[in-house]
Motif scaffolding. Sequence first.
Motif, PDB file in Angstrom:
ATOM      1  N   GLU A 189       0.831  -1.205   0.000  1.00 22.59           N
ATOM      2  CA  GLU A 189       0.000   0.000   0.000  1.00 22.59           C
ATOM      3  C   GLU A 189       0.865   1.254   0.000  1.00 22.59           C
ATOM      4  OE1 GLU A 189      -2.593  -0.341   3.341  1.00 22.59           O
ATOM      5  OE2 GLU A 189      -3.771  -1.983   2.479  1.00 22.59           O
ATOM      6  N   LEU A 190       1.920   1.269   0.812  1.00 20.97           N
ATOM      7  CA  LEU A 190       2.807   2.425   0.847  1.00 20.97           C
ATOM      8  C   LEU A 190       3.475   2.664  -0.503  1.00 20.97           C
ATOM      9  CD1 LEU A 190       4.517   1.886   4.331  1.00 20.97           C
ATOM     10  CD2 LEU A 190       2.984   3.759   3.721  1.00 20.97           C
ATOM     11  N   ALA A 191       3.752   1.570  -1.231  1.00 22.57           N
ATOM     12  CA  ALA A 191       4.412   1.678  -2.535  1.00 22.57           C
ATOM     13  C   ALA A 191       3.431   1.994  -3.654  1.00 22.57           C
ATOM     14  CB  ALA A 191       5.151   0.383  -2.850  1.00 22.57           C
ATOM     15  N   GLY A 192       2.144   2.043  -3.352  1.00 17.83           N
ATOM     16  CA  GLY A 192       1.162   2.344  -4.371  1.00 17.83           C
ATOM     17  C   GLY A 192       0.859   1.197  -5.304  1.00 17.83           C
ATOM     18  N   LEU A 193       1.123  -0.026  -4.883  1.00 16.11           N
ATOM     19  CA  LEU A 193       0.840  -1.197  -5.710  1.00 16.11           C
ATOM     20  C   LEU A 193      -0.622  -1.587  -5.581  1.00 16.11           C
ATOM     21  CD1 LEU A 193       4.063  -3.289  -4.951  1.00 16.11           C
ATOM     22  CD2 LEU A 193       3.547  -1.967  -7.011  1.00 16.11           C
TER      23      LEU A 193
ATOM     24  N   ALA B 171      15.899   3.303  -6.854  1.00 21.92           N
ATOM     25  CA  ALA B 171      15.297   4.397  -6.091  1.00 21.92           C
ATOM     26  C   ALA B 171      16.235   4.693  -4.932  1.00 21.92           C
ATOM     27  CB  ALA B 171      13.912   4.016  -5.597  1.00 21.92           C
ATOM     28  N   GLY B 172      17.431   5.140  -5.276  1.00 22.95           N
ATOM     29  CA  GLY B 172      18.460   5.410  -4.281  1.00 22.95           C
ATOM     30  C   GLY B 172      19.605   4.436  -4.402  1.00 22.95           C
ATOM     31  N   THR B 173      20.613   4.775  -5.218  1.00 22.17           N
ATOM     32  CA  THR B 173      21.778   3.899  -5.337  1.00 22.17           C
ATOM     33  C   THR B 173      22.616   3.986  -4.073  1.00 22.17           C
ATOM     34  OG1 THR B 173      23.176   5.608  -6.346  1.00 22.17           O
ATOM     35  CG2 THR B 173      21.833   4.251  -7.831  1.00 22.17           C
ATOM     36  N   VAL B 174      23.262   2.877  -3.730  1.00 22.46           N
ATOM     37  CA  VAL B 174      24.081   2.898  -2.516  1.00 22.46           C
ATOM     38  C   VAL B 174      25.365   3.687  -2.717  1.00 22.46           C
ATOM     39  CG1 VAL B 174      23.156   0.724  -1.656  1.00 22.46           C
ATOM     40  CG2 VAL B 174      25.183   0.690  -3.106  1.00 22.46           C
ATOM     41  N   ASN B 175      25.772   3.900  -3.952  1.00 26.32           N
ATOM     42  CA  ASN B 175      27.034   4.577  -4.198  1.00 26.32           C
ATOM     43  C   ASN B 175      26.921   6.083  -4.029  1.00 26.32           C
ATOM     44  OD1 ASN B 175      29.840   4.243  -4.935  1.00 26.32           O
ATOM     45  ND2 ASN B 175      29.352   5.231  -6.872  1.00 26.32           N
ATOM     46  N   THR B 176      25.915   6.684  -4.663  1.00 24.70           N
ATOM     47  CA  THR B 176      25.777   8.141  -4.611  1.00 24.70           C
ATOM     48  C   THR B 176      24.403   8.609  -4.149  1.00 24.70           C
ATOM     49  OG1 THR B 176      25.066   8.255  -6.941  1.00 24.70           O
ATOM     50  CG2 THR B 176      27.455   8.405  -6.500  1.00 24.70           C
ATOM     51  N   GLY B 177      23.488   7.673  -3.894  1.00 27.02           N
ATOM     52  CA  GLY B 177      22.141   8.064  -3.489  1.00 27.02           C
ATOM     53  C   GLY B 177      21.275   8.554  -4.623  1.00 27.02           C
ATOM     54  N   ALA B 178      21.662   8.272  -5.868  1.00 23.79           N
ATOM     55  CA  ALA B 178      20.908   8.739  -7.030  1.00 23.79           C
ATOM     56  C   ALA B 178      19.579   7.998  -7.147  1.00 23.79           C
ATOM     57  CB  ALA B 178      21.721   8.536  -8.303  1.00 23.79           C
TER      58      ALA B 178
ATOM     59  N   VAL C 223       8.521  -4.898 -21.115  1.00 19.96           N
ATOM     60  CA  VAL C 223       9.628  -5.439 -20.329  1.00 19.96           C
ATOM     61  C   VAL C 223       9.358  -5.239 -18.836  1.00 19.96           C
ATOM     62  CG1 VAL C 223      12.120  -5.273 -19.875  1.00 19.96           C
ATOM     63  CG2 VAL C 223      11.251  -4.993 -22.202  1.00 19.96           C
ATOM     64  N   TRP C 224       9.716  -6.212 -18.053  1.00 19.43           N
ATOM     65  CA  TRP C 224       9.563  -6.178 -16.599  1.00 19.43           C
ATOM     66  C   TRP C 224      10.392  -5.044 -16.014  1.00 19.43           C
ATOM     67  CZ3 TRP C 224       6.826  -9.883 -13.588  1.00 19.43           C
ATOM     68  CH2 TRP C 224       7.048  -9.842 -12.210  1.00 19.43           C
ATOM     69  N   LEU C 225       9.828  -4.312 -15.075  1.00 20.09           N
ATOM     70  CA  LEU C 225      10.561  -3.261 -14.360  1.00 20.09           C
ATOM     71  C   LEU C 225      10.754  -3.674 -12.913  1.00 20.09           C
ATOM     72  CD1 LEU C 225      11.840  -0.499 -13.935  1.00 20.09           C
ATOM     73  CD2 LEU C 225       9.530   0.468 -13.684  1.00 20.09           C
ATOM     74  N   HIS C 226      12.021  -3.859 -12.535  1.00 20.68           N
ATOM     75  CA  HIS C 226      12.368  -4.135 -11.140  1.00 20.68           C
ATOM     76  C   HIS C 226      13.062  -2.898 -10.582  1.00 20.68           C
ATOM     77  CE1 HIS C 226      13.730  -6.407  -7.584  1.00 20.68           C
ATOM     78  NE2 HIS C 226      14.871  -5.737  -7.729  1.00 20.68           N
ATOM     79  N   VAL C 227      12.607  -2.430  -9.437  1.00 24.63           N
ATOM     80  CA  VAL C 227      13.202  -1.245  -8.810  1.00 24.63           C
ATOM     81  C   VAL C 227      13.922  -1.648  -7.541  1.00 24.63           C
ATOM     82  CG1 VAL C 227      12.783   1.008  -7.786  1.00 24.63           C
ATOM     83  CG2 VAL C 227      11.451   0.284  -9.774  1.00 24.63           C
ATOM     84  N   ASP C 228      15.203  -1.323  -7.503  1.00 25.47           N
ATOM     85  CA  ASP C 228      16.000  -1.543  -6.306  1.00 25.47           C
ATOM     86  C   ASP C 228      15.794  -0.340  -5.385  1.00 25.47           C
ATOM     87  OD1 ASP C 228      17.870  -1.898  -4.336  1.00 25.47           O
ATOM     88  OD2 ASP C 228      19.612  -1.952  -5.655  1.00 25.47           O
ATOM     89  N   ALA C 229      14.948  -0.525  -4.384  1.00 22.80           N
ATOM     90  CA  ALA C 229      14.699   0.507  -3.374  1.00 22.80           C
ATOM     91  C   ALA C 229      15.187   0.019  -2.017  1.00 22.80           C
ATOM     92  CB  ALA C 229      13.217   0.853  -3.327  1.00 22.80           C
ATOM     93  N   ALA C 230      16.173  -0.892  -2.044  1.00 21.99           N
ATOM     94  CA  ALA C 230      16.648  -1.503  -0.799  1.00 21.99           C
ATOM     95  C   ALA C 230      17.138  -0.443   0.182  1.00 21.99           C
ATOM     96  CB  ALA C 230      17.759  -2.509  -1.102  1.00 21.99           C
ATOM     97  N   TYR C 231      17.870   0.545  -0.323  1.00 21.51           N
ATOM     98  CA  TYR C 231      18.357   1.626   0.541  1.00 21.51           C
ATOM     99  C   TYR C 231      17.375   2.789   0.593  1.00 21.51           C
ATOM    100  CZ  TYR C 231      20.806   6.129   1.117  1.00 21.51           C
ATOM    101  OH  TYR C 231      21.138   7.412   1.445  1.00 21.51           O
ATOM    102  N   GLY C 232      17.031   3.349  -0.554  1.00 26.18           N
ATOM    103  CA  GLY C 232      16.256   4.588  -0.573  1.00 26.18           C
ATOM    104  C   GLY C 232      14.765   4.423  -0.406  1.00 26.18           C
ATOM    105  N   GLY C 233      14.271   3.183  -0.431  1.00 26.44           N
ATOM    106  CA  GLY C 233      12.840   2.953  -0.373  1.00 26.44           C
ATOM    107  C   GLY C 233      12.109   3.645   0.763  1.00 26.44           C
ATOM    108  N   PRO C 234      12.588   3.554   2.001  1.00 28.94           N
ATOM    109  CA  PRO C 234      11.864   4.213   3.096  1.00 28.94           C
ATOM    110  C   PRO C 234      11.673   5.711   2.890  1.00 28.94           C
ATOM    111  CG  PRO C 234      13.362   2.597   3.983  1.00 28.94           C
ATOM    112  CD  PRO C 234      13.652   2.665   2.514  1.00 28.94           C
TER     113      PRO C 234
ATOM    114  N   VAL D 270       8.188  10.415  -7.128  1.00 25.14           N
ATOM    115  CA  VAL D 270       8.936   9.161  -7.260  1.00 25.14           C
ATOM    116  C   VAL D 270       8.083   7.994  -6.775  1.00 25.14           C
ATOM    117  CG1 VAL D 270      11.043   7.925  -6.623  1.00 25.14           C
ATOM    118  CG2 VAL D 270      11.097  10.416  -6.906  1.00 25.14           C
ATOM    119  N   ARG D 271       7.372   8.221  -5.684  1.00 27.76           N
ATOM    120  CA  ARG D 271       6.528   7.171  -5.117  1.00 27.76           C
ATOM    121  C   ARG D 271       5.430   6.769  -6.108  1.00 27.76           C
ATOM    122  NH1 ARG D 271       6.188   9.354  -0.714  1.00 27.76           N
ATOM    123  NH2 ARG D 271       4.281  10.567  -0.874  1.00 27.76           N
ATOM    124  N   ALA D 272       4.866   7.731  -6.803  1.00 30.78           N
ATOM    125  CA  ALA D 272       3.832   7.425  -7.787  1.00 30.78           C
ATOM    126  C   ALA D 272       4.388   6.563  -8.911  1.00 30.78           C
ATOM    127  CB  ALA D 272       3.249   8.719  -8.346  1.00 30.78           C
TER     128      ALA D 272
END
Length: 507
Positions: free
Chosen positions: A131-135, A250-257, A273-284, A295-297
Amino acid sequence: MNGGESRFEWTAEELRTVGHQVVDLVVEHLTGLRDEPVFRPVPRTVVRGFETEAVPQDGAPVDAVLGEFAARVEPWPFGNGHPRFYGWVNPPPHPLGVFAELLAAAMNPSVAGGNHAAVHVERQVVRWFAELAGLPGTAHGLLVSGGSAATLTGLAVARHRAALRAGRPVREDGVQAGAGGPAAARFVVYQGAEGHGSARKAAELLGIGSGNVRVVGSDDGHRIRVPALRDAIAADVRAGHVPVAVLASAGTVNTGAVDDLAAIADVCAGFGVWLHVDAAYGGPAVLLLPRFAAVRAALGRADSVALDPHKWLYAPVDAGLVLFRDGAPARDAFSLVPPYLRTDDDPAGVGGPVWFSEYGFEQTRPFRALKVWMLLKHLGVRGYRELIEHDLAVADRIAAAVAAAPELQLLARGLSVVCFRCRPPGGPGGEELDELNRRVLRAVQLGGGAFLAGTTVDGVFALRACVVNPRATAGDADALVAQVRAGLAADGAPDRAGRADQAGEAR
């Protein structure tokens, strides 16, 4: 309790006694961190003890075991609990999360599935994050060990879907080309130059191969160049290859981009094509802070999302999370349960809801959800917002201090990441400047007063600070920059060459 006992059952009094001893150790550790060095290597004498000690044949008293922990383990932590630790993305655990781990371990369920509380807690946690991710309501997911496992899981589902569309059933035939397609056709995935290395590992493990990972260049903000991504996919389609997935950040660990997720989602939709988003760091930050609403939308358009509550939500390791826009493809990719045995929903029986083990690789699964659930219950969205905003403010303080120092150069700033380097006026350039920064980094790391990591930004060696620690203060941020400047000043001392030689030998 004496050693050498094989008695499994403890009395209530014994449990309380040992429990109090353990809690005292936890309290001493958590409250004493600021008074200790941020990091110090484990002494060689202690390491040799671990390397040479034989397997215990006779047990020791509990007091002795706890005492050994206090003497040989606790004094040399990773360092991430300290308020001046800014290396990598490793926050301190919230105290409630520590106690939640104890409660989960006491219950010790296997959360593959079934009709017990741990399953329903995890389902609630997954629903909350979806729900928080808008899925949409079709979303599903499960907790995994971390971002790497989440990326592997998401990419496995993407590969399964792409293979079926290409007439290549990978679950039966593997990734080898057969009658379903030409031998020259390759599975291909796409990620940015700042993308996490776990994507390459996942591609290798899934048989796609690192040679079929298309690395798309970055723009000036270290984000994926969307036109270049579109061109790369189009070229592969013309060549007869099978685009599997785009891995955005959604937030790279190297520069936070933070990649332009909306534009990337448009590209993925255009090519199917499938879209996978790495929000492991920046997701919160993206999920919770109003400033990231756009970005959340766009995140809500992803097919799968990787999140790590054990990063910027301060849960103890391990607690990763993978979310799917639609749970059906994930179940198709992983389930090995015959249709007539599937427990689609049995609320009053033993089976319970559809088992989590049908949506991922793990069969035995720990009760990871409890700590995440308890922390969300305790802090709420507003509480987490305050903590994350605090971390961003400390990172701003570091960036401002770097910008104000004439001998330092700011290289990148994104989310709570600050990348910079020492660049004294009239000093060396090129590889000499990189080596200077490596020496300063080592001096700071081993000095015990602060800790940051090293990385590469735009082809040069950089010092990288990542703030995910609510214990950090403005004074701690100033202290970090002061430690770097002191390390730089000390590097110019007459014995620099000797110290550099010693550092080279240590490496």
